[in-house]
Design an enzyme around this catalytic site. Structure first.
Site, PDB file in Angstrom:
ATOM      1  CG  LEU A 257      30.047  -5.339 -27.896  1.00 48.85           C
ATOM      2  CD1 LEU A 257      29.764  -4.003 -28.574  1.00 48.85           C
ATOM      3  CD2 LEU A 257      31.448  -5.352 -27.306  1.00 48.85           C
ATOM      4  CG  ASP A 258      23.745  -7.286 -25.561  1.00 50.99           C
ATOM      5  OD1 ASP A 258      23.548  -6.301 -24.832  1.00 50.99           O
ATOM      6  OD2 ASP A 258      23.199  -7.438 -26.657  1.00 50.99           O
ATOM      7  CG  LEU A 259      26.682 -12.884 -24.364  1.00 52.26           C
ATOM      8  CD1 LEU A 259      27.255 -13.938 -25.289  1.00 52.26           C
ATOM      9  CD2 LEU A 259      25.666 -13.497 -23.419  1.00 52.26           C
TER      10      LEU A 259
ATOM     11  N   GLY B 228      27.262  -8.070 -19.349  1.00 54.60           N
ATOM     12  CA  GLY B 228      26.617  -8.821 -18.273  1.00 54.60           C
ATOM     13  C   GLY B 228      27.612  -9.418 -17.304  1.00 54.60           C
TER      14      GLY B 228
ATOM     15  CD  GLU C 198      26.756  -7.502 -29.175  1.00 50.01           C
ATOM     16  OE1 GLU C 198      27.942  -7.701 -29.477  1.00 50.01           O
ATOM     17  OE2 GLU C 198      26.356  -7.438 -27.997  1.00 50.01           O
TER      18      GLU C 198
END
Length: 382
Positions: free
Chosen positions: A167-169, A172, A139
């Site tokens: 960014l990760d979320l 996803g 991230e």
């Protein structure tokens, strides 16, 4: 409502982005089987404290509602067995190190050639094309590289990380959305597809307005600790007991705000009467408002501003917001088994009803096996 009931998802995911995509599908009713290393499983299990049910709260947050199977992907027999199972699945999600799936024969080209109905979702740090396609990243690495740091934080301080793993979320969420679109297309054509996404592409998507503004003006964006560096009035102000966010973001709202502040003449002032003028004289105007807002509490300003129809909010702590009746009314939390810890459910409802709450996150080693696995690769499923 669980629209994905009957769908099966095989997940090769670590940390946040891939697990977030899988959990969204699980909360929508899909059966999600997470493949984990025999020793320790997903790295995210150890990212604590705090812990619940033997795994970190981060792991519990991203993996509820799934099953887990331990499998050594360095074992050729285990991989061969796994390949024989893939035909039972509708979706495959992976966010392994770039090239890792291809190295063991589980890459998109090979698997989709054998299983053309499969929706194969591949998420990475820097994307599937370009000179950095094989570069791993987390991230913070991609936030820094993408320019997201550069637009975040106070103008007088160094660039800053966005406080949550946006960014990760976000990747996803995009991954899950791509899987849903792929399943819809398959229902029409009978063919699956390859879905690709990355943290870098998500970052660039969130930076749409700063990028467009820079392209048009040639001026790098100015950071603003709260609100917008361009739109005025649109930031936090210090009341007598803490900060309050005030959004007098257009001419109509500014006129209402000016009246609440005791200066209705500002709405006709050539310096302030339109957005360009307020932006040009932002320091002067914000200083005037600062001096007035300091004279009363956040609650007093909130009452006055809301009565006038000006959007505003106190700057809350997590405790403040979790205690607020509005949050209780949303019915958005699950409780971790054997714990009072609250975790946010899928922030989505259908006709006012939420999807059925997800089960607790899987324990690595729980014995609820319904698939045969090779010797030496003890399958453990919840």
């Amino acid at each position: 409502m669980q629209p994905l009931t009957g769908m099966r998802v095989l997940e090769f995911s670590l940390n946040i982005a891939g697990p977030q995509a899988g959990q969204i599908l699980a909360m929508l009713g899909a059966e999600v089987v997470k493949v984990e290393r025999p020793q320790g499983g997903d790295d995210c299990r150890a990212w604590g404290p705090p812990f619940a049910r033997g795994s970190s709260m981060m792991f519990n947050t991203m993996n509820r509602g799934k099953k887990s199977i331990r499998l050594d992907l360095k074992d050729a027999e285990a991989v061969a067995w796994l390949k024989s199972q893939i035909g039972q699945y509708d979706v495959l999600i992976e966010n392994m190190r770039p090239g890792a799936m291809e190295a063991i024969g589980l890459g998109a080209a090979a698997i989709r050639s054998a299983h053309p109905r499969l929706v194969y979702c591949s998420l990475s740090a820097f994307g599937a094309r370009g000179p950095l396609r094989s570069k791993p990243g987390y991230e913070e690495v991609v936030q820094a590289f993408s320019g997201l740091f550069s637009v975040n934080g106070d103008e007088s301080a160094p660039p800053a990380r966005v406080g949550t793993s946006i960014l990760d979320l976000g990747t996803g969420v995009w991954g899950a959305l791509g899987c849903l679109a792929g399943l819809m297309e398959r229902s029409r054509t009978g063919e699956g597809c390859l879905v690709e996404g990355s943290l870098l592409e998500t970052a660039l998507g969130w930076l749409t307005v700063p990028i467009a503004t820079f392209a048009a003006s040639g001026e790098l964006p100015r950071r603003s600790r709260s609100g917008s560096a361009k739109v005025v009035v649109y930031r936090c102000f210090e009341a007598s007991d803490g900060e309050i966010m005030i959004a007098g973001a257009n001419d109509r709202l500014f006129a209402k705000l000016a009246k609440v502040l005791g200066h209705p003449e500002w709405a006709a002032d050539e310096r302030f009467r339109n957005a360009v003028g307020r932006s040009t004289h932002r320091e002067m105007l914000n200083a005037k408002i600062d001096a007035i807002v300091r004279t009363a509490t956040r609650a007093e300003w909130t009452a006055r501003l809301e009565a006038a129809g000006v959007p505003c909010a106190p700057v809350n702590s997590l405790q403040d917001v979790l205690d607020h009746p509005q949050v209780d009314g949303l019915d958005i939390f699950d409780t971790v088994e054997d714990s009072s810890t609250r975790l946010v459910r899928l922030p989505l409802s259908f006709d006012g009803a939420r999807p059925v709450a997800a089960r607790p996150a899987p324990r690595l080693g729980d014995d609820d096996v319904d698939m045969r696995v090779p010797a030496g690769n003890t399958g453990q499923m919840e």
